[in-house]
Scaffold this motif. Sequence first.
Motif, PDB file in Angstrom:
ATOM      1  N   PHE A   1       4.303  12.376  -2.226  1.00  0.00           N
ATOM      2  CA  PHE A   1       3.147  11.919  -2.990  1.00  0.00           C
ATOM      3  C   PHE A   1       1.877  12.539  -2.410  1.00  0.00           C
ATOM      4  O   PHE A   1       1.774  12.763  -1.197  1.00  0.00           O
ATOM      5  CB  PHE A   1       3.012  10.403  -2.921  1.00  0.00           C
ATOM      6  N   THR A   2       0.907  12.778  -3.281  1.00  0.00           N
ATOM      7  CA  THR A   2      -0.394  13.286  -2.856  1.00  0.00           C
ATOM      8  C   THR A   2      -1.495  12.503  -3.543  1.00  0.00           C
ATOM      9  O   THR A   2      -1.537  12.442  -4.773  1.00  0.00           O
ATOM     10  CB  THR A   2      -0.547  14.779  -3.190  1.00  0.00           C
TER      11      THR A   2
ATOM     12  N   LEU B   1       0.835  -1.193   0.000  1.00  0.00           N
ATOM     13  CA  LEU B   1       0.000   0.000   0.000  1.00  0.00           C
ATOM     14  C   LEU B   1       0.875   1.250   0.000  1.00  0.00           C
ATOM     15  O   LEU B   1       1.759   1.402   0.837  1.00  0.00           O
ATOM     16  CB  LEU B   1      -0.908  -0.006   1.229  1.00  0.00           C
ATOM     17  N   VAL B   2       0.600   2.140  -0.934  1.00  0.00           N
ATOM     18  CA  VAL B   2       1.342   3.389  -1.042  1.00  0.00           C
ATOM     19  C   VAL B   2       0.537   4.547  -0.465  1.00  0.00           C
ATOM     20  O   VAL B   2       1.057   5.362   0.303  1.00  0.00           O
ATOM     21  CB  VAL B   2       1.700   3.687  -2.505  1.00  0.00           C
ATOM     22  N   ALA B   3      -0.728   4.632  -0.833  1.00  0.00           N
ATOM     23  CA  ALA B   3      -1.580   5.723  -0.354  1.00  0.00           C
ATOM     24  C   ALA B   3      -3.030   5.282  -0.436  1.00  0.00           C
ATOM     25  O   ALA B   3      -3.398   4.470  -1.291  1.00  0.00           O
ATOM     26  CB  ALA B   3      -1.363   6.997  -1.166  1.00  0.00           C
ATOM     27  N   ARG B   4      -3.846   5.845   0.452  1.00  0.00           N
ATOM     28  CA  ARG B   4      -5.253   5.476   0.522  1.00  0.00           C
ATOM     29  C   ARG B   4      -6.064   6.706   0.928  1.00  0.00           C
ATOM     30  O   ARG B   4      -5.630   7.510   1.746  1.00  0.00           O
ATOM     31  CB  ARG B   4      -5.448   4.360   1.556  1.00  0.00           C
ATOM     32  N   ILE B   5      -7.255   6.820   0.361  1.00  0.00           N
ATOM     33  CA  ILE B   5      -8.168   7.900   0.734  1.00  0.00           C
ATOM     34  C   ILE B   5      -9.552   7.292   0.918  1.00  0.00           C
ATOM     35  O   ILE B   5     -10.049   6.575   0.049  1.00  0.00           O
ATOM     36  CB  ILE B   5      -8.167   9.039  -0.317  1.00  0.00           C
ATOM     37  N   THR B   6     -10.157   7.568   2.058  1.00  0.00           N
ATOM     38  CA  THR B   6     -11.468   6.986   2.353  1.00  0.00           C
ATOM     39  C   THR B   6     -12.593   7.828   1.762  1.00  0.00           C
ATOM     40  O   THR B   6     -12.374   8.923   1.239  1.00  0.00           O
ATOM     41  CB  THR B   6     -11.687   6.867   3.862  1.00  0.00           C
ATOM     42  N   ARG B   7     -13.800   7.332   1.872  1.00  0.00           N
ATOM     43  CA  ARG B   7     -14.952   8.065   1.379  1.00  0.00           C
ATOM     44  C   ARG B   7     -15.107   9.389   2.103  1.00  0.00           C
ATOM     45  O   ARG B   7     -15.632  10.343   1.538  1.00  0.00           O
ATOM     46  CB  ARG B   7     -16.226   7.222   1.545  1.00  0.00           C
ATOM     47  N   GLY B   8     -14.645   9.440   3.346  1.00  0.00           N
ATOM     48  CA  GLY B   8     -14.745  10.655   4.136  1.00  0.00           C
ATOM     49  C   GLY B   8     -13.558  11.588   3.976  1.00  0.00           C
ATOM     50  O   GLY B   8     -13.526  12.668   4.567  1.00  0.00           O
ATOM     51  N   GLY B   9     -12.558  11.165   3.198  1.00  0.00           N
ATOM     52  CA  GLY B   9     -11.405  12.020   2.932  1.00  0.00           C
ATOM     53  C   GLY B   9     -10.202  11.772   3.821  1.00  0.00           C
ATOM     54  O   GLY B   9      -9.202  12.491   3.719  1.00  0.00           O
TER      55      GLY B   9
ATOM     56  N   ILE C   1      -6.784  10.234   4.850  1.00  0.00           N
ATOM     57  CA  ILE C   1      -5.686   9.839   3.971  1.00  0.00           C
ATOM     58  C   ILE C   1      -4.581   9.151   4.763  1.00  0.00           C
ATOM     59  O   ILE C   1      -4.251   9.555   5.885  1.00  0.00           O
ATOM     60  CB  ILE C   1      -5.127  11.077   3.235  1.00  0.00           C
ATOM     61  N   TYR C   2      -4.036   8.126   4.126  1.00  0.00           N
ATOM     62  CA  TYR C   2      -2.874   7.407   4.661  1.00  0.00           C
ATOM     63  C   TYR C   2      -1.799   7.381   3.593  1.00  0.00           C
ATOM     64  O   TYR C   2      -2.091   7.211   2.405  1.00  0.00           O
ATOM     65  CB  TYR C   2      -3.259   5.969   5.021  1.00  0.00           C
ATOM     66  N   TYR C   3      -0.534   7.545   4.036  1.00  0.00           N
ATOM     67  CA  TYR C   3       0.614   7.389   3.153  1.00  0.00           C
ATOM     68  C   TYR C   3       1.619   6.441   3.777  1.00  0.00           C
ATOM     69  O   TYR C   3       1.864   6.452   4.985  1.00  0.00           O
ATOM     70  CB  TYR C   3       1.329   8.726   2.910  1.00  0.00           C
ATOM     71  N   LYS C   4       2.229   5.644   2.929  1.00  0.00           N
ATOM     72  CA  LYS C   4       3.390   4.873   3.348  1.00  0.00           C
ATOM     73  C   LYS C   4       4.468   5.878   3.755  1.00  0.00           C
ATOM     74  O   LYS C   4       4.638   6.919   3.112  1.00  0.00           O
ATOM     75  CB  LYS C   4       3.855   4.017   2.172  1.00  0.00           C
ATOM     76  N   ASP C   5       5.220   5.544   4.806  1.00  0.00           N
ATOM     77  CA  ASP C   5       6.200   6.500   5.342  1.00  0.00           C
ATOM     78  C   ASP C   5       7.153   7.020   4.272  1.00  0.00           C
ATOM     79  O   ASP C   5       7.494   8.206   4.247  1.00  0.00           O
ATOM     80  CB  ASP C   5       6.985   5.861   6.482  1.00  0.00           C
ATOM     81  N   SER C   6       7.606   6.149   3.398  1.00  0.00           N
ATOM     82  CA  SER C   6       8.642   6.530   2.441  1.00  0.00           C
ATOM     83  C   SER C   6       8.160   7.505   1.370  1.00  0.00           C
ATOM     84  O   SER C   6       8.985   8.052   0.634  1.00  0.00           O
ATOM     85  CB  SER C   6       9.235   5.287   1.781  1.00  0.00           C
TER      86      SER C   6
END
Length: 120
Positions: free
Chosen positions: A67-68, A47-55, A57-62
Amino acid sequence: QVQLAESGGGSVQAGGSLRLSCSASGSIFSSSTLAWYRQTPGQQRELVARITRGGSIYYKDSVKDRFTISRDNDKNTVYLQMNSLKPEDTGVYYCNQKWWTTASFWEEYWGQGTQVTVSS
């Protein structure tokens, strides 16, 4: 049935930028969690990045601060803006869409992947 189509991959030199796009079919997009995964040969998809229905956001540390991830529910599209690219960002990037069904399980779909190659 959902279909995901990624675009925007390519080859760049270290320090460059790319913008990945993933367009989805269907009417469930706005209710979905969307994510970008990366896979390199011999490695598991990560997993690199994730955005939920509510907005949320998660990013992999590296990739934090480089990244956006963003989404446009009107266009059924999720984006990954990748700046300051490094050779270790090389891989096949996959778009993922998932949602919690009324039958109480996660349903998910994957795109076909787009290659990103970063040379030093």
